[in-house]
Design an enzyme around this catalytic site. Structure first.
Site, PDB file in Angstrom:
ATOM      1  N   LEU A   1       2.580   6.641  -5.014  1.00 34.71           N
ATOM      2  CA  LEU A   1       3.774   7.261  -5.603  1.00 34.71           C
ATOM      3  C   LEU A   1       3.427   8.479  -6.454  1.00 34.71           C
ATOM      4  O   LEU A   1       4.303   9.091  -7.060  1.00 34.71           O
ATOM      5  CB  LEU A   1       4.607   6.239  -6.386  1.00 34.71           C
ATOM      6  CG  LEU A   1       5.177   5.058  -5.575  1.00 34.71           C
ATOM      7  CD1 LEU A   1       6.222   4.287  -6.380  1.00 34.71           C
ATOM      8  CD2 LEU A   1       5.768   5.478  -4.240  1.00 34.71           C
ATOM      9  N   ARG A   2       2.136   8.839  -6.477  1.00 29.85           N
ATOM     10  CA  ARG A   2       1.666  10.133  -7.015  1.00 29.85           C
ATOM     11  C   ARG A   2       1.833  10.363  -8.513  1.00 29.85           C
ATOM     12  O   ARG A   2       1.363  11.375  -9.026  1.00 29.85           O
ATOM     13  CB  ARG A   2       2.317  11.312  -6.267  1.00 29.85           C
ATOM     14  CG  ARG A   2       2.117  11.300  -4.759  1.00 29.85           C
ATOM     15  CD  ARG A   2       0.653  11.379  -4.375  1.00 29.85           C
ATOM     16  NE  ARG A   2       0.479  11.677  -2.961  1.00 29.85           N
ATOM     17  CZ  ARG A   2      -0.553  11.259  -2.231  1.00 29.85           C
ATOM     18  NH1 ARG A   2      -1.507  10.531  -2.803  1.00 29.85           N
ATOM     19  NH2 ARG A   2      -0.659  11.575  -0.970  1.00 29.85           N
TER      20      ARG A   2
ATOM     21  N   PHE B   1      -4.590  15.223   4.488  1.00 29.81           N
ATOM     22  CA  PHE B   1      -4.328  13.998   5.257  1.00 29.81           C
ATOM     23  C   PHE B   1      -3.221  13.202   4.571  1.00 29.81           C
ATOM     24  O   PHE B   1      -3.166  13.148   3.356  1.00 29.81           O
ATOM     25  CB  PHE B   1      -5.587  13.134   5.307  1.00 29.81           C
ATOM     26  CG  PHE B   1      -6.719  13.722   6.099  1.00 29.81           C
ATOM     27  CD1 PHE B   1      -6.836  13.462   7.462  1.00 29.81           C
ATOM     28  CD2 PHE B   1      -7.690  14.522   5.494  1.00 29.81           C
ATOM     29  CE1 PHE B   1      -7.879  13.984   8.202  1.00 29.81           C
ATOM     30  CE2 PHE B   1      -8.741  15.056   6.232  1.00 29.81           C
ATOM     31  CZ  PHE B   1      -8.838  14.777   7.582  1.00 29.81           C
TER      32      PHE B   1
ATOM     33  N   HIS C   1       3.125  14.477   0.643  1.00 30.74           N
ATOM     34  CA  HIS C   1       2.592  15.823   0.385  1.00 30.74           C
ATOM     35  C   HIS C   1       3.745  16.799   0.528  1.00 30.74           C
ATOM     36  O   HIS C   1       4.631  16.598   1.364  1.00 30.74           O
ATOM     37  CB  HIS C   1       1.488  16.185   1.392  1.00 30.74           C
ATOM     38  CG  HIS C   1       0.216  15.427   1.179  1.00 30.74           C
ATOM     39  ND1 HIS C   1      -0.608  15.623   0.091  1.00 30.74           N
ATOM     40  CD2 HIS C   1      -0.379  14.453   1.916  1.00 30.74           C
ATOM     41  CE1 HIS C   1      -1.649  14.802   0.170  1.00 30.74           C
ATOM     42  NE2 HIS C   1      -1.537  14.073   1.261  1.00 30.74           N
TER      43      HIS C   1
ATOM     44  N   ASP D   1      -8.902   3.488  -3.027  1.00 28.11           N
ATOM     45  CA  ASP D   1      -8.287   4.026  -1.801  1.00 28.11           C
ATOM     46  C   ASP D   1      -8.227   5.556  -1.784  1.00 28.11           C
ATOM     47  O   ASP D   1      -7.965   6.193  -2.792  1.00 28.11           O
ATOM     48  CB  ASP D   1      -6.877   3.461  -1.616  1.00 28.11           C
ATOM     49  CG  ASP D   1      -6.292   3.883  -0.282  1.00 28.11           C
ATOM     50  OD1 ASP D   1      -7.002   3.775   0.731  1.00 28.11           O
ATOM     51  OD2 ASP D   1      -5.146   4.359  -0.252  1.00 28.11           O
TER      52      ASP D   1
ATOM     53  N   ASP E   1       1.192   2.736   3.679  1.00 28.38           N
ATOM     54  CA  ASP E   1       0.298   3.802   3.220  1.00 28.38           C
ATOM     55  C   ASP E   1       1.092   5.102   3.008  1.00 28.38           C
ATOM     56  O   ASP E   1       0.638   6.189   3.380  1.00 28.38           O
ATOM     57  CB  ASP E   1      -0.878   4.026   4.183  1.00 28.38           C
ATOM     58  CG  ASP E   1      -2.012   4.823   3.526  1.00 28.38           C
ATOM     59  OD1 ASP E   1      -1.918   5.112   2.318  1.00 28.38           O
ATOM     60  OD2 ASP E   1      -2.987   5.161   4.231  1.00 28.38           O
TER      61      ASP E   1
ATOM     62  N   HIS F   1       0.835  -1.208   0.000  1.00 27.06           N
ATOM     63  CA  HIS F   1       0.000   0.000   0.000  1.00 27.06           C
ATOM     64  C   HIS F   1       0.871   1.260   0.000  1.00 27.06           C
ATOM     65  O   HIS F   1       1.346   1.705   1.036  1.00 27.06           O
ATOM     66  CB  HIS F   1      -0.904  -0.021   1.241  1.00 27.06           C
ATOM     67  CG  HIS F   1      -1.929   1.059   1.260  1.00 27.06           C
ATOM     68  ND1 HIS F   1      -3.129   0.936   1.919  1.00 27.06           N
ATOM     69  CD2 HIS F   1      -1.948   2.309   0.722  1.00 27.06           C
ATOM     70  CE1 HIS F   1      -3.837   2.042   1.789  1.00 27.06           C
ATOM     71  NE2 HIS F   1      -3.137   2.892   1.067  1.00 27.06           N
TER      72      HIS F   1
HETATM   73 ZN   LIG Z   1      -6.958   4.643   2.506  1.00 26.99          ZN
HETATM   74 ZN   LIG Z   2      -3.672   4.888   1.006  1.00 29.76          ZN
END
Ligand SMILES: [Zn+2]
Ligand SMILES: [Zn+2]
Length: 432
Positions: free
Chosen positions: A64-65, A326, A312, A153, A308, A61
């Site tokens: 990598l944007r 977030f 940012h 997600d 995860d 999870h």
């Molecule tokens: Zn999530």
């Molecule tokens: Zn995620």
């Protein structure tokens, strides 16, 4: 391709029940022999005395944007961050711009990873078109082109009928849905976990039921459809109790937990004076929740540790708490944080941590990795348990630095990372 002999390391390979001092011999990118005092001529020998030698870690999870937010992370930078964190495989979430919900999107990720990546990259495709939760994608076609699982997600599938159909469809291929459980009506406007701390801080809370109501719904739907649900980033005790019950009933459900939910709580938000790098979904929960996550890891209710990793930029995070986005990064801090806070104090065994980061995600996703078996692809991670250091943004290979662990004193580090028999990272240096 060269041959490599890793000598005198402490091999921990949960898939094969190995936990002893052994040598590992690699040739042509494949593990050829694992044993005591291996007598083979190798082009290169690596002395692993004092190091753990484990299967290459798998993060099931990560964000990598790329495409779309290359200012936050790219496949180039993200796979280097993975290598520095000991991860030889990363599964990438599809909530990019555009969303990965088509053949073209999957092809882009695969091609870009082959060209720019330094570790294995596995694409996850979206469940619904543009992650709108309204229309299911062409799962069969996406699997053919390389999608290993499906997830919206960042957003839940709020429509239960759509989730039912998605589970029926994925059941035909025996591929899991990676489920972000968050009832958007319950979490609306929330910033941190709803409880004592949110009251003291005057921040709107997100109740634990925002997670557990959807966990409960999707357990019901998994049972009803025969589909496989994998609960992402479980964070609360009520969710754990539901997953435990479902597993006892042989419902096809698996679950993951993040290093930050295992080691931080909502108190961290207060103690860090509103550090926006503690703002994450699901929110950091109470100490009671954290303890139940650890117990669930020990009992097998939780199958996987996943980061995860959600980068940012400083510009985005350098805002008041209520306005910051977030998410936090985790690829480069997972190993030292887990060692320092859970393994070194004797809360979880090292071999369990490795199992949850190697063979366990490999089995869920049917990846031919996560072991040091003879004949397996030589993805190997070397970990030094004794090194003391302080986590610093300067060392990150990630483009972003939104980590709540910056400044943390840790003991233990990733020493080296080998992908397909090739040493790509060693002691702070990227070799590719
Ligand atoms: Zn999530
Ligand atoms: Zn995620």
């Amino acid at each position: 391709m060269k041959s490599l002999l890793i000598k005198n390391g402490h091999v921990v390979d949960p898939a094969n029940g190995r936990d002893e001092l052994l040598d590992v011999y690699i040739r042509n990118g494949i593990i050829k022999e694992v044993g005591k005092r291996v007598r083979r001529k190798a082009d290169e020998t690596l002395d692993a005395r004092g190091l753990y030698v484990v299967p290459g870690l798998i993060d099931m999870h990560a964000h990598l944007r790329e495409p779309g937010r290359e200012d936050e992370e790219t496949i180039t930078s993200g796979t280097r961050a993975a290598a520095a964190g000991g991860f030889t495989s990363v599964c990438v979430m599809p909530n990019t711009t555009p969303v990965i919900d088509s053949q073209t999107g999957i092809k882009y990720i695969v091609t870009c990873a082959q060209t720019n990546g330094v570790v294995n990259v596995y694409p996850i495709a979206a469940i619904t078109k543009n992650r709108q939760g309204e229309e299911i994608n062409e799962f069969g076609d996406l699997i053919t082109h390389g999608a290993i699982a499906f997830s919206d997600d960042g957003r839940p599938v709020m429509n239960s009928e759509i989730m039912r159909r998605a589970l029926e469809y994925t059941a035909m291929f025996d591929v899991p849905i990676l489920d972000h459980c968050e009832d958007l009506n319950l979490s609306e406007g929330g910033m941190i976990n709803e409880g004592y701390t949110s009251t003291i801080l005057g921040l709107k809370g997100i109740p634990s039921s925002a997670e557990s109501t959807l966990v409960g719904r999707d357990i019901e739907l998994a049972e009803f459809t025969g589909g496989r649900v994998h609960i992402c980033h479980v964070s609360t005790r009520p969710s754990i109790e539901l997953i435990q019950l479902a597993k006892h009933q042989d419902i096809r459900i698996t679950a993951e937990v993040t290093p930050h939910h295992l080691t931080l709580t909502d108190e961290t938000v207060r103690l860090s004076s509103f550090n926006t790098n503690t703002k994450v979904k699901p929110p950091l929960c109470s100490e009671m929740d954290r303890q139940s996550l650890i117990n669930a890891l020990l009992s097998g209710t939780i199958d996987v540790i996943a980061t995860d990793h959600a980068p940012h930029t400083n510009i985005e995070k350098d805002k008041v708490y209520t306005e910051a986005p977030f998410g936090l990064i985790g690829l480069e801090t997972a190993v030292p944080v887990l060692l320092t806070d859970l393994v070194n104090p004797g809360i979880i065994p090292f071999s369990l941590m490795i199992e949850k980061m190697t063979i366990s995600p490999a089995r869920i996703l049917k990846l031919d990795r996560g072991t040091l078996s003879v004949g397996a692809v030589a993805d190997v991670t070397l970990i030094t348990p004794k090194k003391r250091w302080v986590i610093s943004a300067k060392r990150f290979f990630s483009k972003s630095a939104n980590s709540p662990f910056i400044g943390k004193r840790v003991k233990g580090a990733v020493h080296g990372t080998i992908v397909g028999g090739r040493l790509i990272y060693l002691q702070g240096k990227m070799l590719v």
